[in-house]
Design a protein around this motif. Structure first.
Motif, PDB file in Angstrom:
ATOM      1  N   ASP A 157       0.918  13.170  -5.017  1.00 55.38           N
ATOM      2  CA  ASP A 157      -0.457  12.378  -4.489  1.00 55.38           C
ATOM      3  C   ASP A 157      -0.506  11.335  -5.093  1.00 55.38           C
ATOM      4  OD1 ASP A 157      -0.739  14.595  -2.732  1.00 55.38           O
ATOM      5  OD2 ASP A 157      -1.794  15.639  -4.294  1.00 55.38           O
ATOM      6  N   GLU A 176       0.809  -1.249  -0.057  1.00 51.80           N
ATOM      7  CA  GLU A 176      -0.153   0.100   0.267  1.00 51.80           C
ATOM      8  C   GLU A 176       1.098   1.196  -0.052  1.00 51.80           C
ATOM      9  OE1 GLU A 176      -4.032   1.483   1.985  1.00 51.80           O
ATOM     10  OE2 GLU A 176      -3.072  -0.112   2.953  1.00 51.80           O
ATOM     11  N   GLY A 211       5.668  10.617   1.682  1.00 48.17           N
ATOM     12  CA  GLY A 211       4.366   9.879   1.602  1.00 48.17           C
ATOM     13  C   GLY A 211       4.929   8.389   2.484  1.00 48.17           C
ATOM     14  N   SER A 248      -1.408   7.246  -4.756  1.00 49.55           N
ATOM     15  CA  SER A 248      -1.766   6.464  -3.921  1.00 49.55           C
ATOM     16  C   SER A 248      -2.333   5.211  -4.427  1.00 49.55           C
ATOM     17  CB  SER A 248      -2.862   6.866  -2.976  1.00 49.55           C
ATOM     18  OG  SER A 248      -2.310   8.088  -2.018  1.00 49.55           O
ATOM     19  N   GLN A 293       4.277  -0.490   8.190  1.00 46.95           N
ATOM     20  CA  GLN A 293       4.725   0.733   7.655  1.00 46.95           C
ATOM     21  C   GLN A 293       6.459   0.298   7.593  1.00 46.95           C
ATOM     22  OE1 GLN A 293       3.556   3.767   6.614  1.00 46.95           O
ATOM     23  NE2 GLN A 293       1.689   2.796   6.799  1.00 46.95           N
ATOM     24  N   SER A 334       0.877   5.206   0.048  1.00 51.46           N
ATOM     25  CA  SER A 334       0.060   6.465   0.337  1.00 51.46           C
ATOM     26  C   SER A 334       0.582   7.815   0.104  1.00 51.46           C
ATOM     27  CB  SER A 334      -0.650   6.485   1.500  1.00 51.46           C
ATOM     28  OG  SER A 334      -1.310   5.095   1.793  1.00 51.46           O
ATOM     29  N   ASN A 335      -0.181   8.578  -0.713  1.00 54.01           N
ATOM     30  CA  ASN A 335       0.498  10.016  -0.718  1.00 54.01           C
ATOM     31  C   ASN A 335       1.873  10.419  -1.074  1.00 54.01           C
ATOM     32  OD1 ASN A 335      -2.079  11.096   0.214  1.00 54.01           O
ATOM     33  ND2 ASN A 335      -1.706  10.554   2.408  1.00 54.01           N
ATOM     34  N   SER A 385      -2.726   0.546  -4.166  1.00 55.41           N
ATOM     35  CA  SER A 385      -2.481  -0.683  -3.152  1.00 55.41           C
ATOM     36  C   SER A 385      -2.471  -1.997  -4.306  1.00 55.41           C
ATOM     37  CB  SER A 385      -3.535  -1.262  -2.366  1.00 55.41           C
ATOM     38  OG  SER A 385      -5.006  -1.064  -3.011  1.00 55.41           O
TER      39      SER A 385
END
Length: 523
Positions: free
Chosen positions: A289, A277, A326, A291, A334, A279-280, A293
């Protein structure tokens, strides 16, 4: 130098009677007992575009190197304008009027565009003679003006894009008033606009009486520009004739010796948990930006026009680009990826588009390339280590249908498509969770493409996740479960497989906020 017929050397009676400009007969070439070419013949006439067709490993590259004086044939004859010729060096071939525009550009990166065009034959002035820099720049500018291509002739080549480098190669070939121009996968890194510009240039060459040998794996290009064809298979001449007299399926059958029923063998499997995943994801100049998955067993296709930012996002994800913000999560956790080793440690592999500069060590053997990223996991003792390396290389080579004489063969000796397979095998040896394939079938023939696509399908059935970055729309539509379309550095649309039509995807890549169906209703 002009692209008009008056500026090209005339072939006299040969051209007037439409006799062959170039004729090869019975060409043979062997390397350490391996037959690269056997009894190969070829004919191309003035003002004709002849498509040289064959799978990777069919002998096309060897034949081109023979034509341009890099190799000398073991047997057979070569005639230029009806006269027997033998080239002992590329310089002799160029002087005779045979030049090549290669798929992988080879240039002096620290020299200017103009210097690369006229390298070894710079215009001179004065006594004692010295390089006439102003004239060289003006002549180079004149070539690009006539080609209707805008390039800064004083810029360093290292500052150019891959597409721009191809146009420098073309300008260098045309500056020599060539009798025969060989174009080896010239559109591999070009946008659609640039491809059409190339078509226009080829038409000018044809009108000027230049013979063009056009090598491409893309049949739409072959049928768009070529007049005739010559097919090679496994180093042997198979067939030749007019393109107007043959169909694409017939050409495929001649190339591979069999009918390929399914080039995109997509396997529908139940998708698992979210494996990756992003993100940003942002970069100050390349993208913003972003994003998305990827689930276990899923193929996510990334599509977009040249400059959309697809490769830049993937390079950042693999830790190759500094200054990125990001978050990245793998298996719901993470992770921080500051460099490529971090990405590999977390189960991400990246197969780059530029296989020669970023993907493979050309001066190393096949087996050492494949096992390079996993040396820490192979035993320390010499002979067991070598046996394990060979076993890994053999397994992956067989799966990818790699064509080579032996595993100790240098990667530089392989065809472009087989070099790509070595890069694929190298990263698959790391047993990643997510593999990013950036233009994995670039420069690969239709038979090898089918083999790579089958292998991708096998990988996802084993639970691997694949990010497929491709500029070939049929490939993305045929293989992806979802298609992410990028435009000017951001994600513009995401299509499920059932929604993804050629019209919808192309419209999104062009920046349209509507599908083709919505646009049709509006009109």
């Amino acid at each position: 130098m002009s692209l008009h017929s008056s500026s090209f050397p005339q072939a006299g009676l040969a051209q007037q009677a439409n006799f062959p400009v170039l004729r090869l007969s019975g060409i043979c070439k062997h390397f350490q007992g391996v037959v690269a070419l056997h009894e190969v013949g070829l004919t191309v006439r003035a003002g004709e575009v002849m498509a040289l067709i064959g799978e990777n490993g069919a002998g096309k590259s060897t034949l081109v190197k023979t034509l341009t004086g890099i190799y000398q044939p073991d047997a057979g004859s070569m005639q230029l304008d009806g006269k027997a010729v033998i080239f002992s060096s590329p310089q002799e071939a160029m002087a005779a009027g045979i030049t090549a525009v290669h798929q992988e550009t080879v240039m002096f990166e620290e020299l200017s565009v103009a210097e690369n065009i006229y390298i070894g034959r710079q215009p001179q002035t004065g006594f004692p003679a010295r390089i006439d820099w102003a004239r060289m720049a003006a002549d180079a500018q004149q070539i690009f003006a006539r080609l209707e291509v805008q390039l800064p002739v004083l810029a360093k080549v290292r500052e150019l894009s891959v597409a721009q480098r191809h146009f420098v190669e073309i300008a260098r070939a045309l500056s020599q008033d060539a009798r025969v121009v060989i174009m080896d996968e010239p559109t591999a890194s070009l946008s659609q606009r640039e491809i059409h510009e190339l078509y226009r240039i080829i038409a000018q060459l044809r009108a000027a009486g230049t013979a063009v040998i056009f090598i491409s794996h893309k049949f739409d290009e072959i049928f768009a520009v070529a007049d005739s064809y010559t097919v090679l298979r496994d180093g042997h001449f198979v067939a030749a004739g007019a393109l107007a007299d043959i169909t694409e399926p017939q050409l495929v059958s001649l190339m591979v010796g069999r009918t390929i029923e399914q080039v995109f063998p997509k396997v529908d499997i139940a998708l698992g948990k979210t494996l990756l995943e992003v993100s940003n994801f942002c970069h100050p100049t390349e993208f913003r930006d972003v994003s998305f998955s990827v689930k276990q067993g899923e193929i996510v296709g990334f599509y977009g026009l040249v400059g959309a930012g697809r490769s830049e996002v993937m390079q950042a994800l693999f830790g190759l680009t500094p200054g990125v913000s990001g978050s990245i999560a793998i298996d719901g956790r993470q992770v921080a990826i500051a460099c490529a080793s971090d990405a590999i440690k977390h189960g991400i592999a990246y197969v780059p588009e530029d296989r020669q500069h970023q993907g493979a060590h050309l001066s190393m053997s096949i087996v050492h390339n494949i096992t390079l990223p996993i040396l820490d996991g192979i035993g320390c003792f010499l002979w067991p280590r070598r046996a394990q390396e060979t076993a890994i290389a053999r397994q992956l080579s067989e799966q990818l249908e790699l064509k080579a004489s032996h595993f100790t063969q240098m990667v530089s000796e392989l065809s472009g498509g087989n070099q790509q397979k070595v890069v694929l095998a190298k990263w698959l040896a790391t047993k990643p969770k997510v593999i990013i394939l950036d233009e994995p079938t670039k420069g690969i023939d239709i038979g090898s493409k089918a083999a790579v696509h089958r292998f991708i399908s096998e990988l996802v059935t084993q639970g691997l996740s694949v990010i497929l970055v491709s500029s070939e729309l049929p490939e993305v539509l045929g293989m992806a479960d979802r298609i992410v379309v990028m435009h000017q550095g951001h994600i513009h649309r995401v299509f499920a497989r059932a929604q993804a039509t050629p019209e919808n995807v192309v419209a999104a890549a062009s920046g349209s906020s509507h599908t083709s169906e919505e646009l049709a209703c509006a009109t």
